[in-house]
Design an enzyme around this catalytic site. Sequence first.
Site, PDB file in Angstrom:
ATOM      1  N   ASP A  26      14.925 -20.365 -24.441  1.00 50.44           N
ATOM      2  CA  ASP A  26      15.505 -20.524 -25.781  1.00 50.44           C
ATOM      3  C   ASP A  26      15.272 -21.971 -26.233  1.00 50.44           C
ATOM      4  O   ASP A  26      16.217 -22.751 -26.391  1.00 50.44           O
ATOM      5  CB  ASP A  26      17.004 -20.200 -25.742  1.00 50.44           C
ATOM      6  CG  ASP A  26      17.239 -18.747 -25.379  1.00 50.44           C
ATOM      7  OD1 ASP A  26      16.737 -17.870 -26.096  1.00 50.44           O
ATOM      8  OD2 ASP A  26      17.907 -18.482 -24.369  1.00 50.44           O
TER       9      ASP A  26
ATOM     10  N   MET B 172      25.756 -14.719 -22.279  1.00 51.75           N
ATOM     11  CA  MET B 172      26.331 -13.556 -22.965  1.00 51.75           C
ATOM     12  C   MET B 172      26.304 -12.364 -22.002  1.00 51.75           C
ATOM     13  O   MET B 172      26.370 -11.212 -22.437  1.00 51.75           O
ATOM     14  CB  MET B 172      25.559 -13.249 -24.243  1.00 51.75           C
ATOM     15  CG  MET B 172      25.665 -14.397 -25.253  1.00 51.75           C
ATOM     16  SD  MET B 172      25.391 -13.894 -26.956  1.00 51.75           S
ATOM     17  CE  MET B 172      23.724 -13.324 -26.859  1.00 51.75           C
TER      18      MET B 172
ATOM     19  N   MET C 283      12.085 -13.393 -18.300  1.00 49.78           N
ATOM     20  CA  MET C 283      13.302 -12.612 -18.064  1.00 49.78           C
ATOM     21  C   MET C 283      14.226 -12.740 -19.271  1.00 49.78           C
ATOM     22  O   MET C 283      14.410 -13.825 -19.818  1.00 49.78           O
ATOM     23  CB  MET C 283      13.992 -13.105 -16.812  1.00 49.78           C
ATOM     24  CG  MET C 283      13.148 -12.846 -15.602  1.00 49.78           C
ATOM     25  SD  MET C 283      14.136 -12.394 -14.212  1.00 49.78           S
ATOM     26  CE  MET C 283      12.846 -12.111 -13.011  1.00 49.78           C
ATOM     27  N   SER C 284      14.809 -11.611 -19.654  1.00 51.02           N
ATOM     28  CA  SER C 284      15.731 -11.574 -20.789  1.00 51.02           C
ATOM     29  C   SER C 284      16.646 -10.372 -20.608  1.00 51.02           C
ATOM     30  O   SER C 284      16.209  -9.317 -20.127  1.00 51.02           O
ATOM     31  CB  SER C 284      14.925 -11.412 -22.091  1.00 51.02           C
ATOM     32  OG  SER C 284      15.771 -10.971 -23.131  1.00 51.02           O
ATOM     33  N   SER C 285      17.896 -10.535 -21.019  1.00 52.59           N
ATOM     34  CA  SER C 285      18.823  -9.404 -20.943  1.00 52.59           C
ATOM     35  C   SER C 285      18.316  -8.242 -21.785  1.00 52.59           C
ATOM     36  O   SER C 285      18.582  -7.084 -21.495  1.00 52.59           O
ATOM     37  CB  SER C 285      20.209  -9.822 -21.447  1.00 52.59           C
ATOM     38  OG  SER C 285      20.661 -10.938 -20.733  1.00 52.59           O
ATOM     39  N   ARG C 286      17.554  -8.550 -22.818  1.00 52.23           N
ATOM     40  CA  ARG C 286      17.072  -7.506 -23.731  1.00 52.23           C
ATOM     41  C   ARG C 286      15.963  -6.656 -23.127  1.00 52.23           C
ATOM     42  O   ARG C 286      15.652  -5.583 -23.655  1.00 52.23           O
ATOM     43  CB  ARG C 286      16.549  -8.136 -25.028  1.00 52.23           C
ATOM     44  CG  ARG C 286      17.642  -8.785 -25.861  1.00 52.23           C
ATOM     45  CD  ARG C 286      17.038  -9.528 -27.044  1.00 52.23           C
ATOM     46  NE  ARG C 286      18.032 -10.317 -27.748  1.00 52.23           N
ATOM     47  CZ  ARG C 286      18.778  -9.875 -28.755  1.00 52.23           C
ATOM     48  NH1 ARG C 286      18.627  -8.647 -29.172  1.00 52.23           N
ATOM     49  NH2 ARG C 286      19.664 -10.664 -29.332  1.00 52.23           N
TER      50      ARG C 286
ATOM     51  N   HIS D  91      20.552 -11.932 -15.209  1.00 55.72           N
ATOM     52  CA  HIS D  91      19.288 -11.695 -14.499  1.00 55.72           C
ATOM     53  C   HIS D  91      18.927 -12.965 -13.737  1.00 55.72           C
ATOM     54  O   HIS D  91      19.675 -13.962 -13.780  1.00 55.72           O
ATOM     55  CB  HIS D  91      18.183 -11.278 -15.480  1.00 55.72           C
ATOM     56  CG  HIS D  91      18.048 -12.202 -16.659  1.00 55.72           C
ATOM     57  ND1 HIS D  91      17.600 -13.491 -16.549  1.00 55.72           N
ATOM     58  CD2 HIS D  91      18.346 -12.029 -17.978  1.00 55.72           C
ATOM     59  CE1 HIS D  91      17.594 -14.063 -17.725  1.00 55.72           C
ATOM     60  NE2 HIS D  91      18.056 -13.196 -18.628  1.00 55.72           N
TER      61      HIS D  91
ATOM     62  N   HIS E  85      19.378 -16.389 -15.397  1.00 55.19           N
ATOM     63  CA  HIS E  85      20.742 -16.936 -15.376  1.00 55.19           C
ATOM     64  C   HIS E  85      21.068 -17.472 -13.980  1.00 55.19           C
ATOM     65  O   HIS E  85      21.682 -18.537 -13.840  1.00 55.19           O
ATOM     66  CB  HIS E  85      21.771 -15.846 -15.714  1.00 55.19           C
ATOM     67  CG  HIS E  85      21.664 -15.295 -17.101  1.00 55.19           C
ATOM     68  ND1 HIS E  85      21.325 -13.992 -17.355  1.00 55.19           N
ATOM     69  CD2 HIS E  85      21.863 -15.879 -18.305  1.00 55.19           C
ATOM     70  CE1 HIS E  85      21.329 -13.782 -18.659  1.00 55.19           C
ATOM     71  NE2 HIS E  85      21.636 -14.910 -19.260  1.00 55.19           N
TER      72      HIS E  85
HETATM   73  O1  PAF Z   1      21.789 -18.318 -24.822  1.00 52.34           O
HETATM   74  C1  PAF Z   1      22.776 -17.574 -24.900  1.00 52.34           C
HETATM   75  O2  PAF Z   1      22.986 -16.685 -24.071  1.00 52.34           O
HETATM   76  C2  PAF Z   1      23.750 -17.774 -26.048  1.00 52.34           C
HETATM   77  O3  PAF Z   1      23.099 -18.148 -27.217  1.00 52.34           O
HETATM   78  C3  PAF Z   1      24.882 -18.766 -25.710  1.00 52.34           C
HETATM   79  C4  PAF Z   1      24.347 -20.166 -25.500  1.00 52.34           C
HETATM   80  C5  PAF Z   1      25.620 -18.298 -24.472  1.00 52.34           C
HETATM   81  C6  PAF Z   1      25.890 -18.830 -26.875  1.00 52.34           C
HETATM   82  O4  PAF Z   1      26.458 -17.597 -27.135  1.00 52.34           O
END
Ligand code: PAF
Length: 276
Positions: A147, A27, A181-184, A31, A34
């Site tokens: 996740d 999304m 690490m998280s975008s948030r 970071h 990813h």
């Molecule tokens: O993990 C995420 O960033 C989201 O849940 C995903 C898998 C891209 C679906 O929108």
Amino acid sequence: MKVICSIEEFRRERAATPGSLGLVPTMGYLHEGHLSLVRRARAENAVSAVWIFVNATQFNEAADFAHYPRDEARDCRMLEQERVDLLFMPPPQEIYPPGFGTYVTVEGVTERLEGEFRPEHFLGVATVVTKFFNIMQPTCAYFGQKDAQQVLVIKKMVADLNIPVEVVVCPTVREPDGLAMSSRNVNLSPRQRHAALALYRALCLAQEQWARGNKDGEAIRRAMTALIQGEPLARIDYVSVAHPETLQELDRIEGGALVSLAVHIGRTRLIDNVVL
Ligand code: PAF
């Protein structure tokens, strides 16, 4: 890197690009977590692709969707540097055109933990992932262990619907002090950033207790909860010691466990986990 915004163009590009496709679903607001997925996708496939799509249907609150961090220009620069082949960034109406009305429901693993606190979240995730898998036709798709429940949901969906994609799970990437690490994380003030370490400390406590021979799931949950409650800025949604596949809470840990938690630090909700 080719940046593509329409389904039609992506399909044309994919048809003209032979070989295995390694896909990293995101999304955006990228970071190191990813990028670790991107590197693996590049190393293991002929073609690498990333999608960036902030998926409204998986957010329970409009405010959370509105506050989700976005910076497409920065994301593009980072992916260019990683030498990604294809970046798919469709606008919302390309994925959810007027009249859209088909959703994917995964039963069982969606009901606990995140599913309890974010109803409909996994409906949105399963639907958007199915759509992007159908559009992009990846050979392998790379997801982060951070996740953990999402990974279980997607694995079940892929198996149940016979989707020909290999789901590859990669380790959680952490800051040097342990914060996942998280975008948030960008939404945390310095004081909140410090408070957020309570999540990692609680997970380490679970690992220590397990290493010392404690197999009492309830005792581990209680110890973790007490540690987090000692942090005034933290508000717990759940602390879980559960079966790693069914997500049933465990009284006694026999074969292993997924230890996971979701905690609000101010307005930012963070999740993290370790596997025992
Ligand atoms: O993990 C995420 O960033 C989201 O849940 C995903 C898998 C891209 C679906 O929108």
